[in-house]
Each structure stands twice: as structure tokens, then as C-alpha cells.
Design a protein around this motif. Structure first.
Motif, PDB file in Angstrom:
ATOM      1  N   HIS A 272       2.586  -6.378 -12.088  1.00  0.00           N
ATOM      2  CA  HIS A 272       2.459  -6.191 -10.641  1.00  0.00           C
ATOM      3  C   HIS A 272       1.121  -6.741 -10.123  1.00  0.00           C
ATOM      4  O   HIS A 272       1.069  -7.301  -9.017  1.00  0.00           O
ATOM      5  CB  HIS A 272       2.615  -4.713 -10.299  1.00  0.00           C
TER       6      HIS A 272
ATOM      7  N   HIS B 182      13.342  -1.382  -7.631  1.00  0.00           N
ATOM      8  CA  HIS B 182      12.354  -1.074  -8.658  1.00  0.00           C
ATOM      9  C   HIS B 182      11.393   0.024  -8.198  1.00  0.00           C
ATOM     10  O   HIS B 182      11.114   0.966  -8.944  1.00  0.00           O
ATOM     11  CB  HIS B 182      11.582  -2.355  -9.001  1.00  0.00           C
ATOM     12  N   GLN B 183      10.901  -0.087  -6.988  1.00  0.00           N
ATOM     13  CA  GLN B 183       9.937   0.885  -6.492  1.00  0.00           C
ATOM     14  C   GLN B 183      10.566   2.239  -6.194  1.00  0.00           C
ATOM     15  O   GLN B 183       9.858   3.258  -6.151  1.00  0.00           O
ATOM     16  CB  GLN B 183       9.241   0.351  -5.227  1.00  0.00           C
ATOM     17  N   ARG B 184      11.869   2.282  -5.998  1.00  0.00           N
ATOM     18  CA  ARG B 184      12.543   3.550  -5.721  1.00  0.00           C
ATOM     19  C   ARG B 184      13.067   4.220  -6.984  1.00  0.00           C
ATOM     20  O   ARG B 184      13.624   5.330  -6.920  1.00  0.00           O
ATOM     21  CB  ARG B 184      13.692   3.318  -4.727  1.00  0.00           C
TER      22      ARG B 184
ATOM     23  N   GLU C  99       4.322  -3.934  -1.879  1.00  0.00           N
ATOM     24  CA  GLU C  99       4.851  -4.798  -2.928  1.00  0.00           C
ATOM     25  C   GLU C  99       6.067  -5.598  -2.457  1.00  0.00           C
ATOM     26  O   GLU C  99       6.292  -6.721  -2.912  1.00  0.00           O
ATOM     27  CB  GLU C  99       5.165  -3.981  -4.182  1.00  0.00           C
ATOM     28  N   VAL C 100       6.849  -5.037  -1.563  1.00  0.00           N
ATOM     29  CA  VAL C 100       7.939  -5.824  -0.972  1.00  0.00           C
ATOM     30  C   VAL C 100       7.363  -6.991  -0.181  1.00  0.00           C
ATOM     31  O   VAL C 100       7.859  -8.124  -0.264  1.00  0.00           O
ATOM     32  CB  VAL C 100       8.833  -4.936  -0.077  1.00  0.00           C
TER      33      VAL C 100
ATOM     34  N   SER D  89      12.566  -3.395  -4.004  1.00  0.00           N
ATOM     35  CA  SER D  89      12.830  -2.065  -3.437  1.00  0.00           C
ATOM     36  C   SER D  89      13.520  -1.167  -4.451  1.00  0.00           C
ATOM     37  O   SER D  89      13.160   0.013  -4.610  1.00  0.00           O
ATOM     38  CB  SER D  89      13.686  -2.184  -2.172  1.00  0.00           C
TER      39      SER D  89
ATOM     40  N   ARG E 112       3.261   1.949  -1.698  1.00  0.00           N
ATOM     41  CA  ARG E 112       3.376   0.892  -2.702  1.00  0.00           C
ATOM     42  C   ARG E 112       4.611   0.028  -2.462  1.00  0.00           C
ATOM     43  O   ARG E 112       4.529  -1.200  -2.562  1.00  0.00           O
ATOM     44  CB  ARG E 112       3.429   1.502  -4.110  1.00  0.00           C
ATOM     45  N   GLU E 113       5.729   0.642  -2.156  1.00  0.00           N
ATOM     46  CA  GLU E 113       6.930  -0.158  -1.891  1.00  0.00           C
ATOM     47  C   GLU E 113       6.700  -1.097  -0.714  1.00  0.00           C
ATOM     48  O   GLU E 113       7.049  -2.288  -0.773  1.00  0.00           O
ATOM     49  CB  GLU E 113       8.132   0.729  -1.612  1.00  0.00           C
ATOM     50  N   SER E 114       6.128  -0.587   0.361  1.00  0.00           N
ATOM     51  CA  SER E 114       5.898  -1.407   1.552  1.00  0.00           C
ATOM     52  C   SER E 114       5.059  -2.643   1.228  1.00  0.00           C
ATOM     53  O   SER E 114       5.387  -3.767   1.626  1.00  0.00           O
ATOM     54  CB  SER E 114       5.205  -0.575   2.638  1.00  0.00           C
TER      55      SER E 114
ATOM     56  N   ARG F 213       4.273   6.302  -3.226  1.00  0.00           N
ATOM     57  CA  ARG F 213       5.418   5.435  -3.511  1.00  0.00           C
ATOM     58  C   ARG F 213       5.825   4.649  -2.271  1.00  0.00           C
ATOM     59  O   ARG F 213       6.136   3.458  -2.340  1.00  0.00           O
ATOM     60  CB  ARG F 213       6.597   6.274  -4.023  1.00  0.00           C
TER      61      ARG F 213
END
Length: 243
Positions: free
Chosen positions: A146, A212-214, A99-100, A210, A95-97, A92
Motif C-alpha cells: 500500500h 479490500h478496504q471493507r 486509498e480509493v 473498496s 483509509r478507504e477514501s 477504516r
């Protein structure tokens, strides 16, 4: 189980190699709990089921092992492992890093109107899954959203990295739909991302992605309580011997 696997095999199509097709089908079967934690996998049974030789099955098992989805024990067998909480959290974070960063690139105004239209159409198709409660279809459309965002900014390699690391995360994401994380909430989050990108609002785009990914951090504890047998650390049945 065999019927589900055969249906997934047919949907996958024959435009990829047998090795890739096998890997894709087995990976999705594990993510969608068609093949559940603790389940033993037999090279011979899988090869017979799909009418292929055992070599590509063996190679698929190795790739699944590298993805953290199965454990191969020489002379003892291959079996599906439980969901690793640590692997989920690490995937996660990665992926967040990424995708942001992708979203910030998109918010620079680099996306064409046709791409923005495509993203909005994907969201509408996601919303159409709500009334039908078509969770499998939503999961597919979520991936498409995505992937489209990454590819449209030219970040194909970044998406490939995300694909490589998110197998364990995908299992939790799939479990979370629809109860822990309802489809309308996810679709609204997608819309907030697209709206911020369309407005070239980098701060809003970063925040929306962020959030969304969290989202999975909110549902993970509940899923661990509801499905303890699916997570690593529980006593799994001893795997059957490979034949």
C-alpha cells in the motif's frame, strides 16, 4: 516481552532518531500485541531496556497517546488501552477514501512498468508467507504494497495521513491474520487491484480497492467475540505507577 521488544529495537535500525525509533518500536509492539491492552508501561523500565534517557520515552508515550494507543494518567501511570471499535471504523473509512483515490490516480496509466512489476513482486512475496505461516512478514509486505502504491502516484502526504490514523485499525488487521482474513484472500485482493490498474480500468480498480478496504468489516465482529478482553469497554487492571 523484553526479548521481543529488544528484537524489534534491533530490527528497527539506527538510521532514525532515538525518539522516532522508540515510537516505531512501541507502536508496533502494541499493534502486534507484544504490549497488550491493560498493560502498564514504565518510563524507567523502557528507558533502561533500550539504554536511552527517559525524555524520549516520555515523548514516545505522548505520541502513542495521541494515536489512541495508550492513556497517560498523571501520578497514576501509563497503560495500553483496549481497541476502540469506533476508532477502527473511523480509520477504516478514512483509509478507504484515500486509498480509493490513490488507486484511481494509478489507474489513469501513470504507473511505470517497473512499478507494476514491483507491486506484483510484493504480491508473490506475500504468497510465499502462506506455507510458512509467516504472519509478521506478511503484515510487513502488506504495508509495503500500500505504501508503494501511494508513493508511486506521488501521494506521500495522503499516505502519511493514513499512517497517522490507522493505528487502532492495524491492531484489528493484525488480529485478523490468518484465521478471520486468510493471507491467500488478501493476496488475491491485492492482485485484483494491480490487474485493474494495469488495465487502466478505473471502475474495476475502485471496486477492488473498496472490497479490500471493507474486508475488515467482515472480520471485526468475529474478532470482538473471540478476543473480548482486547477491546475497549472491558475492565482493565489498574495501571501501575510510573517510576
Amino acid at each position: 516481552m523484553k526479548t521481543n521488544l529488544q528484537a524489534m529495537w534491533q530490527r528497527e535500525g539506527s538510521d532514525v532518531s532515538v525518539r522516532q525509533r522508540l515510537y516505531n518500536v512501541l507502536r508496533q509492539a502494541i499493534i502486534r500485541m507484544v504490549l497488550a491492552p491493560g498493560q502498564a508501561l514504565s518510563e524507567k523500565e523502557i528507558a533502561d531496556l533500550f539504554a536511552v534517557s527517559r525524555q524520549p520515552v516520555r515523548e514516545a508515550f505522548i505520541r502513542l497517546s495521541e494515536a489512541g494507543l495508550v492513556e497517560v494518567r498523571p501520578q497514576r501511570g501509563t497503560y495500553v488501552v483496549g481497541i476502540s471499535r469506533q476508532a477502527v471504523l473511523e480509520a477504516r473509512f478514512i483509509r478507504e477514501s484515500l486509498e480509493v483515490a490513490i488507486t484511481l490516480e494509478a489507474a489513469k496509466g501513470t504507473l511505470s512498468e517497473s512499478v507494476l512489476m514491483e507491486l506484483n513482486e510484493l504480491i508473490e512475496r506475500q504468497r510465499s508467507c502462506i506455507e510458512r505461516q509467516d504472519h509478521d512478514r506478511f503484515f510487513f509486505l502488506d504495508e509495503m504494497f500500500h505504501r508503494t502504491l501511494a508513493f508511486s502516484t506521488g501521494q506521500v502526504m495522503a499516505w502519511n495521513v493514513i499512517e497517522d490514523v490507522k493505528a487502532q485499525l492495524d491492531r484489528v488487521r493484525y488480529l485478523s491474520i490468518p484465521d478471520s482474513t486468510p493471507i491467500p484472500k488478501l493476496a488475491d485482493q491485492h492482485q485484483a487491484i494491480v490487474d485493474a490498474i494495469a488495465a487502466s480500468d478505473s471502475d474495476a480498480a475502485e471496486k477492488a480497492m473498496s472490497v479490500h478496504q471493507r474486508e475488515i468489516l467482515n472480520s471485526l465482529p468475529e474478532l470482538e467475540r473471540r478476543f473480548p478482553d482486547l477491546f475497549a469497554g472491558v475492565g482493565l487492571a489498574a495501571p501501575a505507577r510510573s517510576t
